[in-house]
Enzyme design. Structure first.
Site: not given
Ligand code: PBG
Length: 324
Positions: A129, A194, A204, A233, A248
């Site tokens: 990322c 997250k 992915r 956070e 998330k």
């Molecule tokens: C990008 C991102 C991710 C997801 C949303 N934005 C992947 C991650 O953080 O690894 C995951 C969304 C999903 O699994 O539906 N950083």
């Protein structure tokens, strides 16, 4: 003697149950994710994400048109560019896959709310990322890249920037960059909380980052046992100027959604992630749970936990089936 409580009276028919429903699920609150693959000529189904396809730049507008007719008013965009490199140089290109998609949607459907995921993982050849140095993620040099991407999205007409990489200081950096450029009205929906979850697998695949990805995201995404850290956070991102806070995954973290929504007055979004969605669709396909009702129950649970907004891959199909 007092009569015992007849709860059944309150549930005796559908109208009564609807009259008394404490929680509602409405399409206004739902956001549909869209993947746009720059290299495609026509939509391509995503193997691990049943029912979802990557769109091509040319199929995108028809797809959004369908959503618009179904009454879906918000989408979140993820781009898969033709060229990836170590620093994701394509991510802020004014003619990039997401920038073009934002522009096309806002031109054809100006009232549609367009959210753009702001992260480097779809643009880097290693799939991480951010910028890597010595196999470690370099937080501070990634921030500059994120603000460049956010500005290019705002230039294209984006309504909401959604930084998703869990970089420290990302909201502060992006807010300042937007304000300096005069984008005072562009919102930030921060992926504030997250978790380093096992449920992102199909994403992915969808974002084309599985082949090359080595390592994990535990150094920057949250550790699943954490609770108070989630509050911390959220507080930091609100302080830095986030308009909306995201949690998330959603289904596995309902307790966190509840605590966040109790603690703060900002709007909250919850992301029913790819693995959570795919798991339910596989259970439907296997006949273990009934089609659509189990999905609806999962979305209702997320709303009941306090989330204002839900991002889910199920939104379009449920609207299409006339259920929402
Ligand atoms: C990008 C991102 C991710 C997801 C949303 N934005 C992947 C991650 O953080 O690894 C995951 C969304 C999903 O699994 O539906 N950083």
């Amino acid at each position: 003697m007092t009569p015992f409580k007849r709860f059944h009276r309150l549930r005796k028919n559908d109208a009564m149950r609807r009259l008394l429903a404490e929680t509602h699920l409405h399409k206004d609150q739902l956001v549909m994710p869209i993947f746009i693959n720059e290299g495609l000529d026509s939509p391509q189904p995503i193997q691990s994400l049943p029912g979802i396809s990557q769109q091509s730049p040319s199929s995108l507008i028809d797809e959004v048109g369908d959503m618009h007719r179904l009454g879906i008013q918000s989408v979140i965009l993820f781009g898969i560019p033709n060229n990836k490199d170590a620093v994701g140089s394509n991510a802020h290109h004014p003619d990039g896959v997401v920038q073009n998609a934002i522009h096309a949607i806002k031109t054809t459907y100006p009232e549609m709310i367009v959210i753009a995921d702001c992260c480097l993982c779809e643009y880097t050849d290693h799939g991480h990322c951010g910028i890597m140095s010595d196999m470690k993620l370099d937080n501070d040099s990634t921030l500059k890249r994120l603000s460049d991407i956010a500005l290019s999205y705002a230039d294209a007409g984006c309504d909401i920037i959604a930084p998703s990489g869990m970089m420290d200081g990302m909201v502060d950096t992006i807010r300042h960059a937007l304000d300096r450029r005069g984008y005072l009205g562009v919102n930030i929906m921060s992926y504030a909380i997250k978790y380093a979850s096992a449920f992102y697998g199909p994403f992915r695949d969808a974002a084309g980052s599985t082949d090359t990805f080595k390592g994990d995201r535990k150094h920057h995404q949250m550790n699943p046992p954490q609770i108070r850290e989630a509050l911390h956070e959220a507080a930091a991102d609100i302080d830095e100027g986030a308009d909306i806070i995201m949690i998330k995954p959603a289904m596995m973290y309902l307790d966190i959604i509840r605590q966040i929504t109790d603690a703060y007055a900002v709007p909250t979004a919850a992301y029913q992630v790819s693995g959570e969605y795919a798991m339910l669709l596989h259970a439907e396909a296997a006949g273990i749970v009934p089609k659509d009702t189990a999905m609806l129950e999962s979305l209702m649970a997320i709303r009941r936990s306090g989330a204002d907004i839900i991002i889910s891959y199920a939104v379009k199909a449920l609207c299409d089936a006339g259920i929402l």
